[in-house]
Design an enzyme around this catalytic site. Structure first.
Site, short mmCIF file in Angstrom:
data_model
loop_
_atom_site.label_atom_id
_atom_site.label_comp_id
_atom_site.label_asym_id
_atom_site.label_seq_id
_atom_site.Cartn_x
_atom_site.Cartn_y
_atom_site.Cartn_z
N HIS A 1 104.44 64.01 37.13
CA HIS A 1 104.71 63.59 35.76
C HIS A 1 105.82 62.55 35.84
O HIS A 1 106.96 62.91 36.11
CB HIS A 1 105.22 64.81 35.00
CG HIS A 1 104.53 65.08 33.72
ND1 HIS A 1 103.31 65.69 33.65
CD2 HIS A 1 104.91 64.84 32.44
CE1 HIS A 1 102.97 65.82 32.38
NE2 HIS A 1 103.92 65.30 31.62
N ASP B 1 105.79 59.14 27.19
CA ASP B 1 105.94 59.03 28.64
C ASP B 1 105.78 57.58 29.06
O ASP B 1 106.53 57.06 29.89
CB ASP B 1 104.89 59.88 29.36
CG ASP B 1 104.83 61.32 28.86
OD1 ASP B 1 104.88 61.53 27.64
OD2 ASP B 1 104.73 62.24 29.69
N ASP C 1 99.87 60.99 31.55
CA ASP C 1 101.07 61.83 31.65
C ASP C 1 101.05 62.56 32.99
O ASP C 1 102.07 62.72 33.64
CB ASP C 1 101.15 62.83 30.48
CG ASP C 1 99.92 63.72 30.38
OD1 ASP C 1 98.83 63.30 30.81
OD2 ASP C 1 100.04 64.84 29.87
N TRP D 1 107.77 58.40 20.77
CA TRP D 1 106.40 58.29 21.28
C TRP D 1 105.76 57.05 20.65
O TRP D 1 105.40 56.11 21.36
CB TRP D 1 105.61 59.57 20.98
CG TRP D 1 105.76 60.61 22.06
CD1 TRP D 1 104.79 61.00 22.94
CD2 TRP D 1 106.92 61.39 22.41
NE1 TRP D 1 105.27 61.96 23.80
CE2 TRP D 1 106.57 62.21 23.50
CE3 TRP D 1 108.22 61.46 21.91
CZ2 TRP D 1 107.47 63.11 24.09
CZ3 TRP D 1 109.11 62.35 22.50
CH2 TRP D 1 108.74 63.15 23.57
N GLU E 1 107.36 67.43 36.08
CA GLU E 1 107.47 67.42 34.62
C GLU E 1 108.80 68.02 34.15
O GLU E 1 109.40 67.56 33.19
CB GLU E 1 106.32 68.23 34.03
CG GLU E 1 106.29 68.25 32.52
CD GLU E 1 105.00 68.85 32.00
OE1 GLU E 1 104.33 69.56 32.76
OE2 GLU E 1 104.68 68.61 30.82
N ARG F 1 96.05 68.58 35.27
CA ARG F 1 95.68 69.66 34.35
C ARG F 1 94.81 69.12 33.22
O ARG F 1 94.38 67.96 33.25
CB ARG F 1 96.95 70.34 33.82
CG ARG F 1 97.75 69.50 32.86
CD ARG F 1 98.88 70.30 32.24
NE ARG F 1 99.67 69.46 31.37
CZ ARG F 1 100.99 69.42 31.37
NH1 ARG F 1 101.69 70.16 32.22
NH2 ARG F 1 101.63 68.66 30.52
N ASP F 2 94.58 69.95 32.22
CA ASP F 2 93.64 69.57 31.16
C ASP F 2 94.31 68.67 30.12
O ASP F 2 94.29 68.97 28.92
CB ASP F 2 93.06 70.83 30.51
CG ASP F 2 94.15 71.82 30.09
OD1 ASP F 2 95.34 71.50 30.30
OD2 ASP F 2 93.82 72.88 29.56
N GLU F 3 94.94 67.59 30.58
CA GLU F 3 95.50 66.57 29.69
C GLU F 3 95.04 65.20 30.18
O GLU F 3 94.06 64.68 29.72
CB GLU F 3 97.03 66.64 29.64
CG GLU F 3 97.52 67.92 29.01
CD GLU F 3 98.79 67.73 28.18
OE1 GLU F 3 98.87 66.79 27.40
OE2 GLU F 3 99.69 68.57 28.34
C1 BGC Z 1 102.49 65.99 28.00
C2 BGC Z 1 103.65 65.09 27.89
C3 BGC Z 1 103.84 64.68 26.50
C4 BGC Z 1 104.06 65.90 25.70
C5 BGC Z 1 104.29 65.65 24.25
C6 BGC Z 1 102.71 67.17 27.13
O1 BGC Z 1 101.71 68.09 27.15
O2 BGC Z 1 102.19 66.31 29.29
O3 BGC Z 1 104.21 64.57 28.93
O4 BGC Z 1 104.72 63.65 26.24
O5 BGC Z 1 103.04 66.83 25.85
O6 BGC Z 1 105.25 66.39 23.90
#
Ligand code: BGC
Length: 871
Positions: A757, A453, A440, A524, A736, A444-446
């Site tokens: 993003h 996405d 995504d 999703w 984003e 950051r912390d993801e």
């Molecule tokens: C992510 C997204 C993702 C979403 C889900 C976010 O934290 O970065 O792009 O689809 O959460 O809602």
């Protein structure tokens, strides 16, 4: 005529792939029709002995010859084509299968003491003669292997990112060239990577898949096993003294164990011996990932901030790391802090949330080149501390991009520089987020493979670059998960969220699908049907569709089953939903869910999923499935209409996203929906309000219902919210949020604010299809039958674009000259194109000849078409 892009399983010259179920594909560039194609297979590069020759059914999009390939062997293959005009073309390539024994019969070793920081193992061996040698290796988390001080292979983040509960890839390296007669040393550094420690965004030691370091490796020389990972390997202190995917890395050069000549320092062997450990539960498979390498280099300029900090500006937001060469005194530290944006003249990093995103190099007094090993950063700016820089010495810091193989296939070049820049930004976001999984965001912390996405962007991604093997690998992880989740496709793939839940709380998904309803979302989970379908449409590779049809069917059946569990009313007004994520129409401006009725969105996607699964079933000859799904799809559509469409044909939810979706999926009268969509835009001052769900359909829905002008206005609008707004603010990637950065240059406050993003970059597929005008007929796959039909608008007087499709390169260029449009079109060797003049135009001439009919069909070749306006 030329044979190009020869691939096996959509990988170029792969080493270490599985020996079964191989699909070969290639492209033919040039024009004209073909007489014959021959494919030959040999074990030698000169093709002295050809063990398989095929001339029938050589489908360039993907064919599987009738011959057996074996593990441990390298093969050469040659394609020869004969054109109808007598022209010939030939090209060859090679591939190598993974281990001879398809069962991974190699033990895993680990550290003697519990260790969550980092590890390294080392093993000496002697050889008398240099023969063809291979290293077969895998590990948990990530590894970097070295032979005699030199890194093995050019890839990073191996063994790549999979759902390690179910899949773990091993890699094969040809190490012949780096062997020495006499003593050799193999060493492997291990870091947490995607496996353990804080991933996914947890506390220390909270690792999704596990914690600790596990290594399994085999070296063969001349086809014979020389050594494997066992208790004779020594644990050594690693120079990577800390590494974590979000927080970064500490590298202590004093702990390096290789001497510059490739030998090992004497005291390195004082460590303890490794211990055997159980092999992981998941399948260990030969590599399926495309290459993940360093790609580009960027040099910075130096900014000295008001507070006196030194910040390197790489000019573009990139993903990878900074590599630098410096002499750092023994024990001295140079620290790099990564960030995306400057605020008030200083580096701003709050949008990285809990990710520390820093790299610390500890020196040993000698000149060294430093980089991180087991993590990457999403950045444009880097604050350098502990070293004094000048504009000159700042150039020792090089920004390196790292991403999966992405051969560019698309090109967009228009008279509007800002639109060109937008396209460039989308490409950049794709490169910055395609690191073995579709991330995504990279900073950051993801950094997860968010399925929503991934699906909204997949069509654009496939126009932009060859990412077929990349998505195919993503679908492999997804399939393993769906098989265990009662068909559900989770929020993220690999599903680190649930893996952690399962590990820490011991829960197991229940196969009726109910349990997963809280862990999937419409739009999703639909990645499970949309990505396989897009892959098929772009490649024309039926074999691939057959395999990935499993994902589609599992998801469609999950939806049908959970619907039945609720009485089968076909309305999905239950379960978790992200809705039209980050849309602007919710009266509560802090709310991330948009206003569009989430039951409507869910039911629309339900219909789309079942409908596409029916189509896929038809393509691969699963006729019972096709009939069954078609019937369910009709029922869903009827239920949806009864519930969500008003008697006057408008959608009850009455939002831009609702209409965009209704038009894209064919849920109501398109004319009424198109008109209402325009009214909704007008009501909002011509501005869009769509979020993750609506945005990717918006322009297509407008153009399809005869509102091309409005679509152009949205695309070319320069205010907030709109695509060129970010371009005007100097964005180099896609953000984003529409307003991630506010008009005065300050960053929007709040926890969701990534500047890389790609989701809204999905608009580029519309540019390819409707501005350049290259799309394909509904019944075509692999772009065998293209439709060239641009939406013409005087605001873009000159347009050029290309798409190097599975059947070769289509190119379209046009210029508006008063009432005429002069188009130049090339149609590749294996393609055909229907030229359909845009509304208000007719075809006047094709290659100088006057034409009477409304449209023309062109075979392979180059053409000039003149369109004239009808009024
Ligand atoms: C992510 C997204 C993702 C979403 C889900 C976010 O934290 O970065 O792009 O689809 O959460 O809602």
């Amino acid at each position: 005529m030329k044979i190009e892009s020869m691939q096996v399983n959509h990988l170029s010259k792969p080493i270490g792939i599985g020996a079964e179920d191989l699909t070969f594909s290639f492209k033919i560039s040039g024009y004209g029709s073909l007489e014959s194609i021959t494919a030959e297979f040999s074990a030698d590069a000169d093709f002295k002995t050809v063990f398989c020759r095929e001339t029938e059914n050589i489908e360039p999009f993907g064919f599987s010859p009738c011959c057996v390939f074996r593990g441990g062997k390298r093969y050469f293959w040659r394609i020869s084509a004969l054109g109808a005009n007598g022209e010939t073309a030939t090209a060859s390539s090679f591939f190598e299968c993974g281990r001879e024994n398809s069962v991974w019969d190699i033990p895993f070793i680990t550290t003697r003491k519990e260790n969550r920081v980092s590890a390294a193992f080392i093993r000496k061996f002697t050889i008398r003669e240099i023969k063809n040698a291979r290293l077969y290796i895998t590990a948990l988390g990530m590894y970097e292997a070295y032979l005699n001080g030199k890194k093995i292979g050019r890839e990073y983040f191996t063994p790549f990112c999979d759902d390690y509960r179910y899949l773990l890839q091993y890699q094969t390296y040809d190490i012949t060239g780096d062997l020495r007669v006499g003593e050799n040393v193999i060493a492997v550094l291990l870091g947490n990577g995607w496996y353990g420690e804080r991933h996914p965004a947890g506390k220390c030691g909270d690792g999704a898949f596990g914690n600790g370091f596990y290594l399994s490796a085999e070296v063969t020389v001349g086809g014979e096993r020389l050594l494997i990972s066992d208790e004779s390997w020594t644990e050594v202190r690693s120079p990577v003294v800390f590494s974590e995917i979000y927080d970064g890395e500490i590298y202590d050069a004093r702990k390096e164990f290789f001497l510059p000549d490739g030998r090992v320092k004497q005291d390195a062997f004082t460590g303890e011996n490794a211990v055997f450990t159980e092999n992981p539960a998941g399948k260990i498979i030969p590599r399926i990932s495309p290459e993940l390498c360093e790609r580009e280099s960027f040099l910075p300029s130096l900014i000295v901030t008001p507070s006196g900090a030194q910040v390197l500006d790489f000019g573009k937001e990139i993903t990878g790391w900074v590599e630098f060469t410096a002499i750092i005194p023994p024990g001295g530290e140079v620290k790099l802090l990564y960030g995306e944006i400057m605020q008030n003249g200083e580096l701003y990093r709050e949008n990285l949330r809990t990710a520390k995103a820093e790299f610390i190099a500890v020196g040993d007094g000698t000149e060294k080149t430093y980089r991180s090993h087991f993590t990457f950063f999403g950045f444009r700016y880097v604050q350098a501390e502990g070293i004094s820089l000048t504009e000159e010495t700042a150039k020792n810091f090089v920004g390196k991009t790292v991403y999966s193989s992405l051969k560019i296939t698309g090109k967009i070049d228009t008279a509007n520089e800002k639109l060109n820049r937008l396209a460039e930004n989308v490409f950049r976001s794709q490169k910055g987020n395609f690191l073995d999984i579709p991330l995504d965001c990279p900073q950051r912390d993801e950094r997860f493979g968010w399925t929503g996405d991934a699906q909204v962007f997949s069509e654009t991604a496939l126009y932009n670059a060859d990412c077929v093997a990349f998505y195919d690998k993503y679908l492999a992880d997804m399939r393993e998960e769906q098989l265990r989740y009662g068909g559900a496709c989770p929020f993220i793939v690999p599903d680190a969220f649930y893996a952690r839940e399962e590990r820490n709380e011991g829960r197991k998904p229940v196969s009726d699908g109910e349990f997963m309803l809280k862990r999937v979302s419409p739009g999703w989970g639909d990645a499970a049907v949309i990505i396989p379908w897009n892959l098929y449409r772009f490649t024309g590779d039926r074999g691939m569709l057959k395999k990935n049809y499993a994902n589609m069917k599992l998801w469609a059946d999950f939806l049908i089953r959970t619907d039945k569990n609720r009485g089968g009313k076909h309305i999905r007004d239950y379960g978790f939903r992200f809705g039209d994520w980050l849309a602007l129409d919710n009266p509560d401006k802090e709310e991330k869910h948009g206003k569009t009725d989430e039951g409507f969105i869910a039911t629309a996607y339900y219909y789309n999923a079942v409908r596409l699964t029916a189509r896929a079933a038809g393509e691969i000859g699963e006729n019972d499935d096709r009939v069954g799904y078609e019937k369910v799809a009709e029922e869903i559509l009827a239920a949806l209409k009864a519930e969500y469409i008003s008697p006057d044909g408008t959608v009850k939810s009455d939002t831009q996203t609702a209409y965009a979706l209704a038009i894209a999926f064919g849920l109501c009268d398109k004319k009424i929906a198109g008109k209402r969509l325009c009214e909704k835009l007008e009501e909002n001052g011509g501005k869009l309000t769509t979020g993750f769900v609506g945005t990717s359909f918006l322009l297509g829905a407008l153009a399809e219902t005869g509102h091309g002008k409005e679509a152009y206005s949205l695309l070319l609008g320069e205010d907030l919210p709109g695509w060129l707004y970010a371009v005007n603010l100097g964005a180099t990637t896609i953000w984003e949020r529409w307003d991630s950065v506010l008009p005065d240059g300050t960053i929007r406050k709040g926890e969701m604010n990534s500047l890389n993003h790609y989701a809204y970059g999905s608009v580029l597929s519309w540019v390819y299809k409707s501005i350049i005008g290259i799309k394909q007929r509904e019944d075509s796959a692999g772009f065998v039958r293209a439709v060239i039909s641009p939406v013409i608008d005087e605001r873009l007087g000159k347009v050029y674009g290309e798409y190097d499709s599975a059947c070769g390169k289509y190119a379209v260029g046009y210029e508006i000259k008063g009432k005429k449009v002069v188009m130049k079109i090339s149609v590749p060797c294996l393609g055909e194109a229907d030229i359909i003049p845009p509304e208000g135009y007719r075809i006047e001439k094709t290659n100088g000849e006057r034409i009477e009919s409304g449209s023309v069909s062109l075979k392979s070749g180059e053409y000039e078409i003149v369109l004239s306006h009808m009024c």
